[in-house]
Design a protein around this motif. Structure first.
Motif, mmCIF file in Angstrom:
data_model
loop_
_atom_site.group_PDB
_atom_site.id
_atom_site.type_symbol
_atom_site.label_atom_id
_atom_site.label_comp_id
_atom_site.label_asym_id
_atom_site.label_seq_id
_atom_site.Cartn_x
_atom_site.Cartn_y
_atom_site.Cartn_z
ATOM 1 N N LEU A 90 12.774 34.966 -31.877
ATOM 2 C CA LEU A 90 11.320 34.879 -31.909
ATOM 3 C C LEU A 90 10.765 35.559 -33.150
ATOM 4 O O LEU A 90 11.205 36.647 -33.526
ATOM 5 C CB LEU A 90 10.706 35.542 -30.671
ATOM 6 N N THR A 91 9.770 34.934 -33.768
ATOM 7 C CA THR A 91 9.074 35.555 -34.890
ATOM 8 C C THR A 91 8.145 36.651 -34.373
ATOM 9 O O THR A 91 7.907 36.767 -33.159
ATOM 10 C CB THR A 91 8.240 34.521 -35.654
ATOM 11 N N LEU A 92 7.603 37.421 -35.297
ATOM 12 C CA LEU A 92 6.619 38.436 -34.913
ATOM 13 C C LEU A 92 5.443 37.779 -34.189
ATOM 14 O O LEU A 92 4.981 38.283 -33.160
ATOM 15 C CB LEU A 92 6.137 39.183 -36.162
ATOM 16 N N LYS A 93 4.957 36.671 -34.715
ATOM 17 C CA LYS A 93 3.841 35.967 -34.076
ATOM 18 C C LYS A 93 4.187 35.582 -32.640
ATOM 19 O O LYS A 93 3.368 35.750 -31.722
ATOM 20 C CB LYS A 93 3.486 34.724 -34.882
ATOM 21 N N GLU A 94 5.393 35.090 -32.429
ATOM 22 C CA GLU A 94 5.802 34.655 -31.086
ATOM 23 C C GLU A 94 5.970 35.848 -30.150
ATOM 24 O O GLU A 94 5.701 35.739 -28.940
ATOM 25 C CB GLU A 94 7.084 33.843 -31.184
ATOM 26 N N HIS A 95 6.389 36.997 -30.667
ATOM 27 C CA HIS A 95 6.454 38.203 -29.825
ATOM 28 C C HIS A 95 5.060 38.580 -29.322
ATOM 29 O O HIS A 95 4.886 38.915 -28.136
ATOM 30 C CB HIS A 95 7.043 39.376 -30.619
ATOM 31 N N LEU A 96 4.082 38.511 -30.204
ATOM 32 C CA LEU A 96 2.723 38.857 -29.801
ATOM 33 C C LEU A 96 2.145 37.822 -28.846
ATOM 34 O O LEU A 96 1.435 38.163 -27.889
ATOM 35 C CB LEU A 96 1.839 39.008 -31.039
ATOM 36 N N GLU A 97 2.441 36.557 -29.076
ATOM 37 C CA GLU A 97 1.987 35.506 -28.155
ATOM 38 C C GLU A 97 2.587 35.710 -26.770
ATOM 39 O O GLU A 97 1.913 35.469 -25.752
ATOM 40 C CB GLU A 97 2.371 34.134 -28.710
ATOM 41 N N LEU A 98 3.826 36.165 -26.721
ATOM 42 C CA LEU A 98 4.469 36.438 -25.433
ATOM 43 C C LEU A 98 3.737 37.558 -24.693
ATOM 44 O O LEU A 98 3.521 37.469 -23.473
ATOM 45 C CB LEU A 98 5.936 36.819 -25.664
ATOM 46 N N THR A 99 3.328 38.583 -25.417
ATOM 47 C CA THR A 99 2.556 39.674 -24.813
ATOM 48 C C THR A 99 1.223 39.159 -24.287
ATOM 49 O O THR A 99 0.808 39.490 -23.165
ATOM 50 C CB THR A 99 2.312 40.784 -25.844
ATOM 51 N N MET A 100 0.555 38.331 -25.066
ATOM 52 C CA MET A 100 -0.740 37.777 -24.653
ATOM 53 C C MET A 100 -0.613 36.955 -23.382
ATOM 54 O O MET A 100 -1.451 37.037 -22.471
ATOM 55 C CB MET A 100 -1.323 36.930 -25.779
ATOM 56 N N LEU A 101 0.437 36.153 -23.296
ATOM 57 C CA LEU A 101 0.659 35.331 -22.101
ATOM 58 C C LEU A 101 1.005 36.198 -20.896
ATOM 59 O O LEU A 101 0.552 35.943 -19.779
ATOM 60 C CB LEU A 101 1.778 34.314 -22.367
ATOM 61 N N ALA A 102 1.809 37.239 -21.113
ATOM 62 C CA ALA A 102 2.240 38.094 -20.008
ATOM 63 C C ALA A 102 1.054 38.808 -19.359
ATOM 64 O O ALA A 102 1.045 39.036 -18.144
ATOM 65 C CB ALA A 102 3.261 39.115 -20.503
ATOM 66 N N TYR A 103 0.045 39.144 -20.167
ATOM 67 C CA TYR A 103 -1.116 39.866 -19.650
ATOM 68 C C TYR A 103 -2.337 38.969 -19.450
ATOM 69 O O TYR A 103 -3.437 39.467 -19.177
ATOM 70 C CB TYR A 103 -1.468 41.019 -20.590
ATOM 71 N N ASP A 104 -2.145 37.665 -19.588
ATOM 72 C CA ASP A 104 -3.234 36.693 -19.365
ATOM 73 C C ASP A 104 -4.460 37.016 -20.235
ATOM 74 O O ASP A 104 -5.605 37.008 -19.761
ATOM 75 C CB ASP A 104 -3.653 36.660 -17.892
ATOM 76 N N LEU A 105 -4.218 37.276 -21.519
ATOM 77 C CA LEU A 105 -5.310 37.656 -22.410
ATOM 78 C C LEU A 105 -6.034 36.440 -22.957
ATOM 79 O O LEU A 105 -5.441 35.371 -23.126
ATOM 80 C CB LEU A 105 -4.760 38.486 -23.582
ATOM 81 N N ASP A 106 -7.315 36.616 -23.241
ATOM 82 C CA ASP A 106 -8.053 35.606 -23.989
ATOM 83 C C ASP A 106 -7.494 35.577 -25.403
ATOM 84 O O ASP A 106 -7.493 36.605 -26.104
ATOM 85 C CB ASP A 106 -9.547 35.969 -24.009
ATOM 86 N N LEU A 107 -7.014 34.424 -25.842
ATOM 87 C CA LEU A 107 -6.264 34.364 -27.094
ATOM 88 C C LEU A 107 -7.110 34.704 -28.313
ATOM 89 O O LEU A 107 -6.628 35.378 -29.239
ATOM 90 C CB LEU A 107 -5.631 32.982 -27.250
ATOM 91 N N ASP A 108 -8.349 34.260 -28.344
ATOM 92 C CA ASP A 108 -9.197 34.559 -29.493
ATOM 93 C C ASP A 108 -9.435 36.064 -29.625
ATOM 94 O O ASP A 108 -9.287 36.641 -30.716
ATOM 95 C CB ASP A 108 -10.532 33.819 -29.385
ATOM 96 N N GLU A 109 -9.790 36.692 -28.517
ATOM 97 C CA GLU A 109 -10.030 38.136 -28.544
ATOM 98 C C GLU A 109 -8.741 38.896 -28.837
ATOM 99 O O GLU A 109 -8.739 39.892 -29.580
ATOM 100 C CB GLU A 109 -10.602 38.587 -27.198
ATOM 101 N N ALA A 110 -7.631 38.430 -28.241
ATOM 102 C CA ALA A 110 -6.351 39.112 -28.430
ATOM 103 C C ALA A 110 -5.887 39.048 -29.881
ATOM 104 O O ALA A 110 -5.403 40.036 -30.442
ATOM 105 C CB ALA A 110 -5.297 38.501 -27.508
#
Length: 246
Positions: A90-110
């Motif tokens: 996973l790239t750095l971007k994909e690691h952060l996207e995984l965190t966003m999905l795990a916590y159900d974050l609003d993607l724009d704000e995240a």
């Protein structure tokens, strides 16, 4: 609302490593958990993360029991491990996207918050990098970025200064201070007290599986009969001598 660890006894295969631990961390408080290797710090963290089941006692956060509502409890927690947990594919971007999905974050704000954190740690131009290109310190910055990206009420931080350059240490300490102002509860294990005391005021000394004293560094010095001029290396020497004589 607080983190409460009440009469916690636990370990491995029925053998207690930690015994009757009681700790409370309130919103806006950072507590340092200190002690020799083998004192039970990692075992305590594994119980907080739900990786070990207590033999006795209970853990709760904002009234949510880890034993009865583990998913709800873990949604309120973020963890920075001593050894970074990085997925090589996973790239750095994909690691952060995984965190966003795990916590159900609003993607724009995240992503707005993520870009601020990435810029702070000088990772903003490395979103497409794979971990093979990251140094140990850069991997640790990824873990810190992901943890502070999460809307966690409780931050569990295990020996975070390993591999960080002085600027990154200063940035990390600033984040801890900011987290305290936002009402986060922080539990950190560390041997690097010179850095930790810039953001942490209270400490719990864990020795042979039990909490011997909780207080400021000055209160801990007085408890062990240390002089104000003594370094905390002296504390570890005293703990080692006590173990050797036991």
């Amino acid at each position: 609302m607080t983190l409460k660890i009440e009469h916690l006894t636990g370990g491995y295969s029925g053998t207690p490593v930690i015994k009757d631990i009681n700790l409370t961390i309130k919103p806006g408080e950072a507590l340092g958990l200190i002690g020799l290797n083998g004192a039970g710090k990692s075992t305590t963290i594994k119980h907080l993360l739900g990786l070990l089941r207590p033999q006795q006692g209970k853990i709760s956060l904002d009234g949510i029991s880890l034993a009865t509502e583990p998913s709800k409890f873990k949604k309120k927690l973020a963890y920075i491990p001593e050894t970074p947990v990085i997925y090589p594919e996973l790239t750095l971007k994909e690691h952060l996207e995984l965190t966003m999905l795990a916590y159900d974050l609003d993607l724009d704000e995240a992503w707005e918050k993520a870009h601020r954190l990435l810029k702070t740690f000088r990772l903003d131009d490395k979103l497409d990098w794979l971990p093979v290109h990251f140094s140990k310190g850069m991997q640790q910055k990824v873990m810190i970025t992901a943890a502070f990206l999460a809307p966690a009420k409780l931050l569990v931080i295990d020996e975070p200064f390993t591999g960080l350059d002085p600027l990154a240490v200063a940035n990390f300490i600033d984040l801890i201070r900011q987290g305290k102002q936002e009402g986060k509860e922080i539990l950190m294990t560390t041997h690097v007290l010179a850095d930790a005391q810039q953001a942490i005021s209270n400490y719990a000394v864990l020795n042979r599986g039990t909490i011997e004293v909780v207080g400021t560094l000055d209160e801990i010095r007085r408890h062990y009969g240390l002089k104000a001029t003594d370094s905390f290396d002296r504390l570890y020497q005293l703990l080692y001598q006590e173990q050797s004589n036991a």
